[in-house]
Design a protein around this motif. Structure first.
Motif, PDB file in Angstrom:
ATOM      1  N   ARG A 103       7.306  16.130  29.260  1.00 18.31           N
ATOM      2  CA  ARG A 103       7.628  17.424  28.666  1.00 18.31           C
ATOM      3  C   ARG A 103       7.302  17.405  27.189  1.00 18.31           C
ATOM      4  O   ARG A 103       7.269  16.374  26.559  1.00 18.31           O
ATOM      5  N   HIS A 125      19.812  14.685  39.576  1.00 14.56           N
ATOM      6  CA  HIS A 125      20.043  13.592  38.630  1.00 14.56           C
ATOM      7  C   HIS A 125      20.856  14.104  37.451  1.00 14.56           C
ATOM      8  O   HIS A 125      20.979  15.308  37.250  1.00 14.56           O
ATOM      9  N   GLU A 127      20.799  13.904  33.346  1.00 15.66           N
ATOM     10  CA  GLU A 127      19.721  13.668  32.397  1.00 15.66           C
ATOM     11  C   GLU A 127      19.887  12.335  31.663  1.00 15.66           C
ATOM     12  O   GLU A 127      20.937  12.064  31.084  1.00 15.66           O
ATOM     13  N   HIS A 333      21.538  17.916  38.205  1.00 14.71           N
ATOM     14  CA  HIS A 333      20.577  19.002  38.392  1.00 14.71           C
ATOM     15  C   HIS A 333      19.270  18.457  38.956  1.00 14.71           C
ATOM     16  O   HIS A 333      18.978  17.264  38.837  1.00 14.71           O
TER      17      HIS A 333
HETATM   18 FE   LIG Z   1      16.434  16.675  34.304  1.00 10.90          FE
END
Ligand SMILES: [Fe+2]
Length: 350
Positions: A103, A125, A127, A333
């Motif tokens: 990202r 997972h 973060e 998430h």
């Molecule tokens: Fe994530």
């Protein structure tokens, strides 16, 4: 930070007042929904940011109680507005360098959610739970929902440990988890750089050409590392599989055994076969996850965790302008595969 949680709809209504309307789509499970209750809140971004500033403490308390909060129906159309809305939260000091996902920064503290290809289902997972220090919370904002799929899936992590089979829970608690990353040195001509593999290179992920800089970033994060003769880099961390929540004291599942395993369930039959054929037994693969004592993660162990998450997950279908704030330890998430353009942006907080 506050010690008290707002955990019921009644408490939340008292705390948040008349300007917003609240609901809880799944009782006792994240998220809390916040929608505007006046035309001003629906149309004026200043009204929203003013409300956020005036209720920061209560938002923190509700985040602790509900695990996640969604704002829908507010006039967020630009990255700047999202950043302003979340301006009351401290950015995560370590940023995202060294993270697993591909990202890039968009503007200020706002990043792309991920460049993981759209046909991949990103497993649930928390973060950066493979790092010694991980974000306290993260916010996602949808500029453009995908045509199909692309839901963010969330999972209430309270209760996950208790629902795992006893032997597996003990292994997670006793052994911990080892995360290994192998990054090549940037080389567009290397077969691994191609679209089939997208093997990460350290120059891109650490945003520097300087090996010393990378080494000191890794030391700062408590990772062990090794530079190889061909300029590639391996680094690994051993982490506990659970975590005691710093505020609530709850014992929580906190690892990425399921989301960092690379197998035919996390990618696809074809991708796994392609990977086996190209990398074989000798070329280092981008990621490996194993038990803290070095034992491999067995298929049945992986599947027990994955199946539990699949049973507990809730899929959240985005609308343009939606914001979701997640307490990173209490709520996991992931992302369903999708078609079409999808633009979801993220901020991470410490
Ligand atoms: Fe994530």
């Amino acid at each position: 930070m506050t010690e008290e949680a707002i955990a019921t709809l009644d408490q939340a209504r008292q705390a948040f007042g008349e300007e917003v309307s609240l609901s809880e789509p799944v009782a006792g499970s994240p998220p809390l929904w916040i929608e505007p209750a006046s035309d001003k809140m629906r149309s004026d971004i200043g009204a929203l940011t003013g409300w956020m500033d005036g209720h920061h403490e209560e938002i923190e308390q509700a985040l602790l109680g509900f695990g996640a909060i969604v704002w829908r129906g507010f006039p967020l159309a630009e990255t700047d507005q999202f950043e302003r809305m979340m301006g009351g939260f401290q950015p995560f000091a370590l940023g995202y360098a060294g993270g697993t996902s591909d990202r890039k920064s968009i503007k200020g503290q706002v990043m792309e959610a991920t460049r993981t290809p759209s046909d991949i289902y990103i497993q649930l997972h928390q973060e950066m739970s493979y790092m010694p220090s991980s974000p306290r919370a993260l916010a996602l904002w949808c500029r453009q929902p995908s045509e199909t799929g692309g839901e963010t899936v969330i999972c209430d992590m309270r209760g996950v440990l208790e629902e795992l089979p006893d032997a597996l829970r003990r292994k997670i608690t006793d052994c911990g988890v080892q995360y290994v990353r192998n990054m090549m040195s940037e080389d567009p001509d290397d077969w691994r750089s191609g679209p089939d593999f997208r093997h990460p290179n350290w120059q891109y992920r650490f945003e520097t050409e300087d090996r010393d800089d990378v080494s000191s970033q890794l030391k700062e994060r408590g990772a062990s590392f090794e530079w190889h003769d061909d300029g590639s880099l391996s680094f690994w961390t051993s982490r506990p599989g659970t975590l005691t929540h710093p505020i609530t004291g709850e014992e929580l599942f906190f690892n990425q055994l399921n989301s960092q395993a690379q197998n035919r369930w996390t990618t696809s039959e074809e991708a796994a076969a392609r990977m086996d054929a190209a990398y074989g037994e000798t070329v280092r693969r981008p990621y490996t996850v194993r038990w803290g004592n070095g034992d491999p993660l067995l298929d049945e162990e992986f599947l027990a965790i994955r199946d539990l998450f699949e049973r507990r997950k809730r899929a959240f279908a985005w609308r343009a302008g939606d914001v979701m704030l997640l307490e990173n330890k209490l709520t996991g998430h992931g992302r369903h595969a999708f078609t079409g353009e999808r633009d979801v942006q993220v901020m991470i907080f410490g």
